[in-house]
Structures are given as structure tokens and as C-alpha cells.
Design a protein around this motif. Sequence first.
Motif, mmCIF file in Angstrom:
data_model
loop_
_atom_site.group_PDB
_atom_site.id
_atom_site.type_symbol
_atom_site.label_atom_id
_atom_site.label_comp_id
_atom_site.label_asym_id
_atom_site.label_seq_id
_atom_site.Cartn_x
_atom_site.Cartn_y
_atom_site.Cartn_z
ATOM 1 N N THR A 1 0.617 -1.610 -0.214
ATOM 2 C CA THR A 1 0.147 -0.073 0.067
ATOM 3 C C THR A 1 1.434 1.268 -0.122
ATOM 4 O OG1 THR A 1 -1.941 -1.752 1.563
ATOM 5 C CG2 THR A 1 -1.806 1.221 1.371
ATOM 6 N N LEU A 2 2.305 1.712 0.916
ATOM 7 C CA LEU A 2 3.176 2.118 0.979
ATOM 8 C C LEU A 2 3.688 2.377 -0.044
ATOM 9 C CD1 LEU A 2 4.235 1.842 4.401
ATOM 10 C CD2 LEU A 2 2.475 3.878 3.290
ATOM 11 N N LEU A 3 3.918 1.261 -0.822
ATOM 12 C CA LEU A 3 4.797 0.844 -2.167
ATOM 13 C C LEU A 3 3.619 2.321 -3.625
ATOM 14 C CD1 LEU A 3 7.045 0.567 -4.168
ATOM 15 C CD2 LEU A 3 6.184 -1.552 -4.821
ATOM 16 N N GLU A 4 2.513 1.804 -3.336
ATOM 17 C CA GLU A 4 1.526 1.746 -4.746
ATOM 18 C C GLU A 4 1.293 3.777 -4.009
ATOM 19 O OE1 GLU A 4 -2.939 1.495 -6.136
ATOM 20 O OE2 GLU A 4 -2.400 0.790 -3.804
ATOM 21 N N GLU A 5 1.159 4.243 -3.485
ATOM 22 C CA GLU A 5 0.978 5.547 -2.721
ATOM 23 C C GLU A 5 2.313 5.962 -2.773
ATOM 24 O OE1 GLU A 5 0.330 6.095 1.151
ATOM 25 O OE2 GLU A 5 -2.334 5.835 1.366
ATOM 26 N N LYS A 6 3.754 5.649 -2.813
ATOM 27 C CA LYS A 6 4.736 6.707 -2.643
ATOM 28 C C LYS A 6 4.078 6.412 -4.879
ATOM 29 C CE LYS A 6 8.056 6.815 0.037
ATOM 30 N NZ LYS A 6 8.547 8.071 -0.340
ATOM 31 N N THR A 7 4.160 5.635 -5.493
ATOM 32 C CA THR A 7 4.770 5.653 -6.786
ATOM 33 C C THR A 7 3.328 6.744 -7.467
ATOM 34 O OG1 THR A 7 5.028 3.167 -7.415
ATOM 35 C CG2 THR A 7 3.807 4.063 -8.985
ATOM 36 N N ILE A 8 2.027 6.923 -6.872
ATOM 37 C CA ILE A 8 2.080 7.723 -7.246
ATOM 38 C C ILE A 8 1.330 9.060 -6.957
ATOM 39 C CG2 ILE A 8 -1.005 8.960 -7.339
ATOM 40 C CD1 ILE A 8 -2.159 5.144 -7.230
ATOM 41 N N ALA A 9 2.336 8.931 -6.056
ATOM 42 C CA ALA A 9 2.578 10.658 -5.255
ATOM 43 C C ALA A 9 3.812 10.947 -6.674
ATOM 44 C CB ALA A 9 3.056 10.476 -4.818
ATOM 45 N N THR A 10 4.372 10.261 -6.951
ATOM 46 C CA THR A 10 5.732 9.961 -7.974
ATOM 47 C C THR A 10 5.245 10.834 -9.162
ATOM 48 O OG1 THR A 10 7.069 8.715 -6.747
ATOM 49 C CG2 THR A 10 8.102 9.388 -8.967
ATOM 50 N N TRP A 11 3.798 10.156 -9.410
ATOM 51 C CA TRP A 11 3.855 10.346 -10.717
ATOM 52 C C TRP A 11 3.322 12.203 -11.010
ATOM 53 C CZ3 TRP A 11 0.220 5.188 -11.152
ATOM 54 C CH2 TRP A 11 1.519 4.466 -11.951
ATOM 55 N N VAL A 12 2.298 12.060 -9.873
ATOM 56 C CA VAL A 12 1.857 14.106 -9.498
ATOM 57 C C VAL A 12 2.770 15.104 -9.678
ATOM 58 C CG1 VAL A 12 0.658 15.088 -8.152
ATOM 59 C CG2 VAL A 12 -0.367 12.957 -8.165
ATOM 60 N N ALA A 13 3.754 14.568 -9.113
ATOM 61 C CA ALA A 13 5.066 15.534 -8.876
ATOM 62 C C ALA A 13 5.972 14.956 -10.459
ATOM 63 C CB ALA A 13 6.054 14.772 -7.663
ATOM 64 N N ASP A 14 5.655 14.806 -11.300
ATOM 65 C CA ASP A 14 6.743 14.527 -12.106
ATOM 66 C C ASP A 14 5.488 15.541 -13.127
ATOM 67 O OD1 ASP A 14 8.891 12.773 -12.424
ATOM 68 O OD2 ASP A 14 7.142 10.758 -12.615
ATOM 69 N N ASN A 15 4.129 14.369 -13.236
ATOM 70 C CA ASN A 15 3.178 16.116 -13.956
ATOM 71 C C ASN A 15 3.574 17.439 -13.514
ATOM 72 O OD1 ASN A 15 1.577 13.242 -14.510
ATOM 73 N ND2 ASN A 15 0.035 14.322 -13.464
ATOM 74 N N ARG A 16 3.469 18.148 -12.456
ATOM 75 C CA ARG A 16 3.912 19.003 -11.794
ATOM 76 C C ARG A 16 5.226 19.371 -12.348
ATOM 77 N NH1 ARG A 16 -0.526 18.258 -11.423
ATOM 78 N NH2 ARG A 16 0.078 19.392 -13.054
ATOM 79 N N GLN A 17 6.574 18.746 -12.809
ATOM 80 C CA GLN A 17 7.353 19.042 -13.429
ATOM 81 C C GLN A 17 7.187 19.668 -14.813
ATOM 82 O OE1 GLN A 17 10.176 16.306 -11.974
ATOM 83 N NE2 GLN A 17 10.667 17.211 -9.941
ATOM 84 N N VAL A 18 6.394 18.271 -15.174
ATOM 85 C CA VAL A 18 6.798 18.338 -16.619
ATOM 86 C C VAL A 18 5.855 19.842 -17.300
ATOM 87 C CG1 VAL A 18 5.444 17.376 -19.025
ATOM 88 C CG2 VAL A 18 6.611 16.501 -17.092
ATOM 89 N N GLU A 19 4.464 20.211 -16.189
ATOM 90 C CA GLU A 19 3.875 21.199 -16.634
ATOM 91 C C GLU A 19 4.482 22.617 -16.767
ATOM 92 O OE1 GLU A 19 -0.136 23.816 -15.007
ATOM 93 O OE2 GLU A 19 0.558 21.313 -13.815
ATOM 94 N N VAL A 20 5.873 22.514 -15.988
ATOM 95 C CA VAL A 20 6.623 24.178 -15.791
ATOM 96 C C VAL A 20 7.701 23.907 -16.485
ATOM 97 C CG1 VAL A 20 8.503 25.264 -14.111
ATOM 98 C CG2 VAL A 20 6.470 23.994 -13.505
ATOM 99 N N ALA A 21 8.288 22.732 -17.409
ATOM 100 C CA ALA A 21 8.499 22.744 -18.142
ATOM 101 C C ALA A 21 8.058 23.267 -19.810
ATOM 102 C CB ALA A 21 9.580 21.693 -18.438
ATOM 103 N N LEU A 22 6.855 22.713 -19.822
ATOM 104 C CA LEU A 22 5.614 22.414 -21.228
ATOM 105 C C LEU A 22 5.952 24.467 -21.572
ATOM 106 C CD1 LEU A 22 3.899 19.754 -21.831
ATOM 107 C CD2 LEU A 22 6.088 20.439 -22.466
#
Length: 119
Positions: free
Chosen positions: A37-58
Motif C-alpha cells: 500500500t505504501l509503495l502504491e501511494e509513493k508511486t502515484i505521488a511520484t506521478w503527480v510530482a512528475d506531472n507538475r515538473q513537466v507542466e512547468v517545463a512545457l
Amino acid sequence: MRVRGMTLLEVMVALAIFAVAGLTVVRTVSQQLVGLTLLEEKTIATWVADNRQVEVALRKNWPGLSWTNGKEEMAGQTWYWRWRGVETQDSNFRALDVEVRSEEKAKNPRMSLRTYVSR
């Protein structure tokens, strides 16, 4: 001919051994489920953070030095993110810190990422 069986004491000792082994297996499986469960939460949180980084870059935005907050729905859950720029020694680069929380007022983020953007 004499038939010999197990005594009551032998049966009770065997049951105690099986009970301890069973409890150990149940505890191990329970810990595995919590870990997954913790691994799943961390994975999804990483995707959310990646989305923010990509949004700023784009958007080619030069990240400000104050926190920008928002939220995002992913995997049936609301994630609360925030990002800000951090000055670096080179004025052409700025660090971009992104934090993601599963609860809006959570003290510690589920995920923190840092990347660098250029002008």
C-alpha cells in the motif's frame, strides 16, 4: 499387538507449534500488504510530482520563489501538491522543488522531488 498413539501433551505441544507458525505467517502477510500500500501511494505521488515538473517545463515558466499550491485527482484519490523555485549559484538555472501530500494539511509529504530548469 500393541498400538501406541500420541499423548495429550504431545498433541498440545504440536498445536502450540502450529499456532505460533500460523501467527508468524499472518503477521508477515499483513506487513507485506502494508508495504504494498505504501509503495502504491509513493508511486502515484511520484506521478503527480512528475506531472507538475513537466507542466512547468512545457509552459516555459520561470518558477517563482514562493509556493504554488494545487490538487489533482489520480487513481481515485485527491493529491495535494505544491512547488516553488529555489535560487542557484547560476542565474540561468533555478531548482524546482515539488511536494505531494495525500492530505491537504499533512505534515510530511508523500513525495518530494527536485529538478532544475533553465531560462
